[in-house]
Design a protein around this motif. Structure first.
Motif, PDB file in Angstrom:
ATOM      1  N   UNK A   1       4.387   8.209  -7.553  1.00 35.92           N
ATOM      2  CA  UNK A   1       3.913   7.100  -6.710  1.00 35.92           C
ATOM      3  C   UNK A   1       2.705   6.421  -7.351  1.00 35.92           C
ATOM      4  N   UNK A   2       1.814   7.212  -7.930  1.00 36.29           N
ATOM      5  CA  UNK A   2       0.650   6.628  -8.600  1.00 36.29           C
ATOM      6  C   UNK A   2       1.087   5.826  -9.820  1.00 36.29           C
TER       7      UNK A   2
ATOM      8  N   UNK B   1      -7.172  -0.894  -6.520  1.00 40.81           N
ATOM      9  CA  UNK B   1      -5.877  -0.354  -6.904  1.00 40.81           C
ATOM     10  C   UNK B   1      -5.776   1.096  -6.436  1.00 40.81           C
ATOM     11  N   UNK B   2      -6.886   1.847  -6.582  1.00 43.74           N
ATOM     12  CA  UNK B   2      -6.916   3.244  -6.149  1.00 43.74           C
ATOM     13  C   UNK B   2      -7.866   3.379  -4.962  1.00 43.74           C
ATOM     14  N   UNK B   3      -7.396   4.024  -3.901  1.00 41.98           N
ATOM     15  CA  UNK B   3      -8.257   4.325  -2.770  1.00 41.98           C
ATOM     16  C   UNK B   3      -8.131   5.810  -2.462  1.00 41.98           C
ATOM     17  N   UNK B   4      -9.180   6.563  -2.764  1.00 37.79           N
ATOM     18  CA  UNK B   4      -9.220   7.973  -2.409  1.00 37.79           C
ATOM     19  C   UNK B   4      -9.787   8.111  -1.008  1.00 37.79           C
TER      20      UNK B   4
ATOM     21  N   UNK C   1      -2.772   2.098  -4.213  1.00 37.59           N
ATOM     22  CA  UNK C   1      -2.218   3.435  -4.018  1.00 37.59           C
ATOM     23  C   UNK C   1      -3.306   4.304  -3.394  1.00 37.59           C
ATOM     24  N   UNK C   2      -2.974   4.938  -2.280  1.00 40.98           N
ATOM     25  CA  UNK C   2      -3.928   5.738  -1.513  1.00 40.98           C
ATOM     26  C   UNK C   2      -3.701   7.213  -1.813  1.00 40.98           C
ATOM     27  N   UNK C   3      -4.785   7.923  -2.108  1.00 39.59           N
ATOM     28  CA  UNK C   3      -4.703   9.353  -2.422  1.00 39.59           C
ATOM     29  C   UNK C   3      -5.582  10.137  -1.453  1.00 39.59           C
ATOM     30  N   UNK C   4      -5.026  10.544  -0.314  1.00 39.17           N
ATOM     31  CA  UNK C   4      -5.813  11.316   0.654  1.00 39.17           C
ATOM     32  C   UNK C   4      -5.938  12.778   0.247  1.00 39.17           C
TER      33      UNK C   4
ATOM     34  N   UNK D   1       0.863  -1.183   0.000  1.00 36.42           N
ATOM     35  CA  UNK D   1       0.000   0.000   0.000  1.00 36.42           C
ATOM     36  C   UNK D   1       0.897   1.230   0.000  1.00 36.42           C
ATOM     37  N   UNK D   2       0.831   1.992  -1.076  1.00 39.44           N
ATOM     38  CA  UNK D   2       1.650   3.185  -1.222  1.00 39.44           C
ATOM     39  C   UNK D   2       0.802   4.430  -0.986  1.00 39.44           C
ATOM     40  N   UNK D   3       1.233   5.281  -0.067  1.00 37.00           N
ATOM     41  CA  UNK D   3       0.481   6.491   0.227  1.00 37.00           C
ATOM     42  C   UNK D   3       0.934   7.606  -0.706  1.00 37.00           C
TER      43      UNK D   3
END
Length: 284
Positions: A164-165, A249-252, A184-187, A140-142
């Motif tokens: 990173x994305x 794959x993408x978590x916003x 990949x997490x995109x906060x 899991x990459x932030x």
């Protein structure tokens, strides 16, 4: 626990970077409360131990220089020797950097990429042999919503988080057949220490003409302590998706991230369609 002995229960072994504050600290505390096994890294081991404040044998605090390959390799080896496996890797370490490109030196820019991008790649490079052997794992990459749609005055930060994305997207394809998942997490904006001096570097060479950049920075810095995002809820969401068979794959994370991402999708769709004739005219 015998060194190198694989766990025979449902506990996961987590390896989390940048764990002395922000999302990393929230993740470590929640996981330890849930009885999970956590190896956590920081540049300062004593600060990490003090921040986590948990003497459980489930907690392995590690002092690691993530930019140094040997330091990263030894930390992962130690984790494996103590816990016998590595299930979830969270690349959380990073920091913000503000300024127009010409306001930031080559050294400042390269350091931002070292910490935000190359450190993540170092962890991935050295954890993959363990995950390949297991034929399982979740990386899991932030990243940040800035990696999808950057804000004015944050070009170097946005570039690093875009990286990173991009690397996460291709990594997910590369390791899928090995039984390894990638998210990949995109906060968006969360009430962490991100907008303080310990996590944010601003240009020391402001150029007068960049009035819009200065105004953007003022707006962001004024937001400190009033961000809409709850870091505890963000950490819980990341923990929830870890190891899920249908993990995204993408978590916003955050309503602001959601809205900014949708706006970017609309912009991409419009411009791609708008210039379709020119785009397709270049084919033989």
């Amino acid at each position: 626990m015998e060194s190198g002995t694989k766990m025979d229960n449902n506990k996961k072994v987590w390896f989390i970077t940048g764990a002395s504050k922000g999302f990393g600290l929230s993740l470590v505390k929640q996981l330890l409360c849930a009885g999970e096994l956590v190896a956590a890294t920081s540049r300062n081991q004593q600060e990490l131990i003090k921040a986590v404040n948990n003497k459980s044998t489930n907690f392995l605090p590690l002092q690691v220089d993530l930019v140094n390959e040997s330091s990263v390799s030894l930390a992962l080896q130690h984790t494996y020797e103590v816990f016998g496996q590595i299930d979830v890797v969270i690349n959380n370490a990073g920091y913000g950097i503000g300024g127009a490109i010409e306001e930031l030196s080559d050294q400042e820019t390269r350091h931002a990429f070292d910490v935000n991008v190359f450190a993540t790649m170092n962890v991935i490079r050295y954890v993959m042999p363990y995950l390949r052997k297991q034929r399982s794992g979740h990386i899991i990459n932030i990243s940040s919503i800035a990696g999808i749609t950057g804000g004015i005055g944050w070009s170097v930060y946005a570039a690093a988080k875009h990286a990173i994305i991009g690397l996460s997207e291709v990594l997910a394809q590369d390791v899928k057949s090995l039984g390894i998942k990638v998210t990949v997490v995109a906060p968006g904006a969360f009430r962490t220490s991100f907008l303080t001096g310990e996590s944010l570097t601003m240009t020391s060479n402001p150029i007068e003409e960049y009035e819009d950049v200065r105004e953007s920075h003022k707006r962001y810095l004024k937001m400190n302590g009033e961000q809409v995002g709850d870091p505890q809820k963000a950490a819980a969401s990341i923990i929830k998706i870890a190891g899920e068979p249908d993990a995204p794959l993408y978590l916003l994370l955050g309503g602001d991230a959601y809205n900014r991402a949708l706006h970017k999708l609309d912009l991409l769709h419009y411009e791609i369609r708008q210039w379709e004739d020119v785009t397709c005219s270049t084919d033989f």
